[in-house]
Design a protein around this motif. Structure first.
Motif, PDB file in Angstrom:
ATOM      1  N   THR A  52      -6.074   0.245  -2.309  1.00  0.00           N
ATOM      2  CA  THR A  52      -6.413   1.528  -1.685  1.00  0.00           C
ATOM      3  C   THR A  52      -5.685   2.679  -2.362  1.00  0.00           C
ATOM      4  N   GLN A  81       0.842  -1.195   0.000  1.00  0.00           N
ATOM      5  CA  GLN A  81       0.000   0.000   0.000  1.00  0.00           C
ATOM      6  C   GLN A  81       0.880   1.249   0.000  1.00  0.00           C
ATOM      7  N   THR A  90      -7.809   8.877   2.856  1.00  0.00           N
ATOM      8  CA  THR A  90      -7.129   7.648   3.245  1.00  0.00           C
ATOM      9  C   THR A  90      -6.189   7.866   4.426  1.00  0.00           C
ATOM     10  N   MET A  91      -6.590   7.410   5.604  1.00  0.00           N
ATOM     11  CA  MET A  91      -5.651   7.416   6.727  1.00  0.00           C
ATOM     12  C   MET A  91      -4.512   6.455   6.411  1.00  0.00           C
ATOM     13  N   GLY A  92      -3.303   6.857   6.781  1.00  0.00           N
ATOM     14  CA  GLY A  92      -2.121   6.089   6.436  1.00  0.00           C
ATOM     15  C   GLY A  92      -1.444   6.562   5.171  1.00  0.00           C
ATOM     16  N   ASN A 146      -2.876  -5.407  -2.008  1.00  0.00           N
ATOM     17  CA  ASN A 146      -2.496  -4.364  -1.050  1.00  0.00           C
ATOM     18  C   ASN A 146      -2.388  -2.989  -1.697  1.00  0.00           C
ATOM     19  N   ASP A 163      -1.652  13.577   6.473  1.00  0.00           N
ATOM     20  CA  ASP A 163      -2.453  12.369   6.558  1.00  0.00           C
ATOM     21  C   ASP A 163      -3.914  12.824   6.487  1.00  0.00           C
ATOM     22  N   GLN A 166       0.012   5.306  12.894  1.00  0.00           N
ATOM     23  CA  GLN A 166       0.094   3.884  13.211  1.00  0.00           C
ATOM     24  C   GLN A 166      -0.393   2.992  12.072  1.00  0.00           C
ATOM     25  N   MET A 167      -1.093   3.560  11.102  1.00  0.00           N
ATOM     26  CA  MET A 167      -1.575   2.746   9.987  1.00  0.00           C
ATOM     27  C   MET A 167      -0.464   2.368   9.008  1.00  0.00           C
ATOM     28  N   THR A 168       0.543   3.207   8.880  1.00  0.00           N
ATOM     29  CA  THR A 168       1.673   2.882   7.982  1.00  0.00           C
ATOM     30  C   THR A 168       2.999   3.160   8.680  1.00  0.00           C
ATOM     31  N   GLY A 211      -3.405   8.429  15.027  1.00  0.00           N
ATOM     32  CA  GLY A 211      -4.117   7.339  14.373  1.00  0.00           C
ATOM     33  C   GLY A 211      -3.543   7.004  13.014  1.00  0.00           C
ATOM     34  N   GLY A 212      -3.359   8.015  12.172  1.00  0.00           N
ATOM     35  CA  GLY A 212      -2.849   7.795  10.819  1.00  0.00           C
ATOM     36  C   GLY A 212      -1.426   7.292  10.809  1.00  0.00           C
TER      37      GLY A 212
END
Length: 570
Positions: A92, A60, A426-428, A89, A398, A456-458, A453-454
């Motif tokens: 997104t 991603q 898109t978070m991350g 992957n 983000d 920790q997504m990537t 939050g964002g």
């Protein structure tokens, strides 16, 4: 006749791909190897001096990094992944690129053609999956088709309204031999990237603008994509029309331009939104009238005649009925209109925006950017970073409150200075896109704003930063919440904060593990010194700002309300 002509050189499909990428001017690609794409990676080994491959930590991220590269460079971004989960992957990122008109080519491995349809290991029908979210998806089953497919992919991705293209590369086609026949495609019979512009549309647009007393220009990302920043400025300066910018169009017009009246939409400026409902001619350039701009469609700008400039004719009358549609490349259509415009000032109309600006400054901007006491505010952190980079940096965000605060308070003096996820939200997106941006504009400072939050997504992409030395200036606005969702829960769900409080790790220890310098700021007095340290660092830096936990992005137009019905307090 020479022997060479009798027996032309034959090379593998993977080698043909390498030569084709070089022929397209590709210098950087983002990827992650795997079984079904291994022959390509083997060929890439011999092209390390010409193709700079950035090994990401998740596919991603490869797609988002290619997006960030494309957004700031104006070139087509490229990513390379394997089949099955490697390919899925990227979905997104492909959808994100489609929504935001970002040109990327995603090359993904596939099982051999002889095994298609057999549910082979890591087989997945990526053409059918991605067709609805890209401009073109094609499966390469033979080495002889590689050069043609690559040229066609780059032409489609980068022309007209840009977007993503998917090449599904069967393993047998990577390995089998074929003659390399360089291809250069710049015409496809069924594809019209730039529609013709009827002369009457120019005449009708000119008549409306010349007759307007309260014109307002809406500046979309199409101005950036069409390299029409200068043409836009020339037009608005000649006719004296104030201009508001969509989120993706923010850096198309310098923030300090006297005719720039700020951001449009849900968290836009009071003047830009309220006067949308008062203007008599609304001039939309390269934007699509999405719901975050229009608010309630039934009552949006009903008093105005609407002119819409766009390269994509499917956008005309899709959401908002327009009076004059001007199809074509806005770099040329804006020039054609400007040549026939009368010079105007519209002094009284322009002053009406300033009245709203003063109200917004007193009620929102000054309390958020220059608070007397209390915890750090997101707005003041953004404003201070922007000021200390002389408003010349590239902004990457983000998604969430960090995005909206950054959009409102970061200022721009240069074009192509923003990479953010608009349509998909898109978070991350932020961390990998910022990595891509450092390669797309290596001579500029890249400032990334994100939330806890964002990040920790990537977060695994800190490994890519460590390995590549990508000089991303990461500003973590840590409020221990999924902030934007929490704000909506406060507004619409009686402050029932269902699963929005965040338990966070020790980001300092994580950054240190990746050899990234880090500093945490909790006090206002420390902020300027910390930003100075961050900007002076030769590479990446993580600046964590512990900000007010229940801060809110204001003003706000709530869903289903008129665009001028804006909240200034919660």
């Amino acid at each position: 006749m020479t022997t060479d002509n009798l027996y032309p050189e034959k090379i593998s499909g993977a080698e043909i791909l390498m030569r084709s990428l070089v022929a397209e001017g590709v210098e950087t690609l983002f990827g992650y190897p795997g079984g079904a794409i291994m022959p390509v990676y083997d060929a890439l080994y011999d092209y390390r001096d010409r193709l700079n491959h950035i090994l990401v930590r998740h596919e991603q991220a490869a797609a988002h990094a290619a997006e960030g590269y494309a957004r700031v460079s104006g070139r087509v971004g490229v990513c390379l992944v394997t089949s099955g989960p490697g390919a899925t992957n990227t979905i997104t990122g492909i959808a994100d690129a489609m929504m935001d008109s970002t040109p990327i080519v995603v090359i993904m491995g596939q099982v051999g053609a002889q095994m298609l349809g057999s549910d082979a290991f890591q087989e997945c029908d990526m053409v059918d999956i991605t067709q609805p979210i890209c401009k073109w998806a094609y499966q390469i089953r033979s080495a002889k088709d590689v050069a043609w497919a690559v040229s066609r992919a780059f032409y489609i991705a980068g022309s007209g309204r840009p977007g993503p293209v998917v090449l599904d590369f069967a393993k047998n086609a990577q390995m089998e031999l074929a003659e390399y026949l360089p291809a250069k495609i710049d015409f496809i019979r069924s594809y019209v990237p730039v529609p013709s512009t009827p002369p009457e549309s120019i005449e009708q647009a000119v008549a409306l603008i010349n007759g307007a007393e309260r014109p307002l220009v809406l500046v979309g990302q199409g101005v950036e994509l069409g390299h029409a920043q200068d043409e836009l400025r020339t037009m608005i300066e000649k006719c004296g029309a104030p201009a508001g910018c969509t989120l993706l169009g923010l850096s198309a017009l310098p923030s300090d331009h006297p005719l720039n009246v700020g951001m449009l939409g849900m968290h836009g400026s009071l003047g830009a939104n309220k006067n949308t409902q008062k203007c008599d001619v609304l001039i939309a350039v390269g934007m699509r009238f999405d719901d975050r701009i229009t608010g309630k469609l039934d009552t949006y700008a009903r008093q105005a005649k609407i002119i819409h400039f766009d390269i994509d004719t499917s956008e005309f009358n899709k959401n908002v009925k327009v009076d004059v549609a001007v199809p074509g490349d806005c770099k040329h259509t804006l020039q054609a209109v400007t040549a026939l415009l009368n010079e105007r000032e519209h002094t009284e109309w322009r002053e009406s925006f300033r009245l709203y600006d003063r109200e917004e400054a007193a009620k929102i901007i000054l309390p958020q950017t220059q608070p007397d006491s209390g915890p750090l505010r997101m707005a003041e952190v953004v404003r201070k970073v922007s000021e200390m980079t002389r408003n010349e940096a590239i902004l990457v965000t983000d998604v969430g409150q960090n995005q909206m605060f950054a959009a409102r308070y970061f200022k721009f003096t240069k074009k192509r200075s923003l990479a953010t996820s608009g349509g998909m939200g898109t978070m991350g997106y932020g961390l990998p896109a910022a990595i891509g941006a450092t390669f797309g504009a290596s001579d500029r400072t890249v400032c990334l704003f994100l939330g806890d939050g964002g990040l920790q997504m990537t977060i695994e992409e800190l490994g890519t930063i460590m390995e590549q030395g990508a000089p991303v200036k990461i500003i973590l606005l840590n409020n221990n919440y999924l902030g934007n969702v929490r704000q909506w829960q406060a507004l619409f769900f009686k402050r029932r904060y269902s699963f929005t409080p965040m338990m966070n790790p020790d980001y300092e220890k994580i950054a240190q593990a990746y050899n990234i310098p880090v500093r945490t700021v909790t006090q206002r007095a420390e902020l300027e010194t910390a930003i100075t340290e961050m900007l002076a660092a030769p590479g990446a830096f993580l600046l964590q700002a512990a900000v007010m936990e229940e801060d809110n992005v204001l003003p706000m137009c709530c869903p289903g309300h008129d665009v001028d019905d804006m909240m200034v307090s919660i």
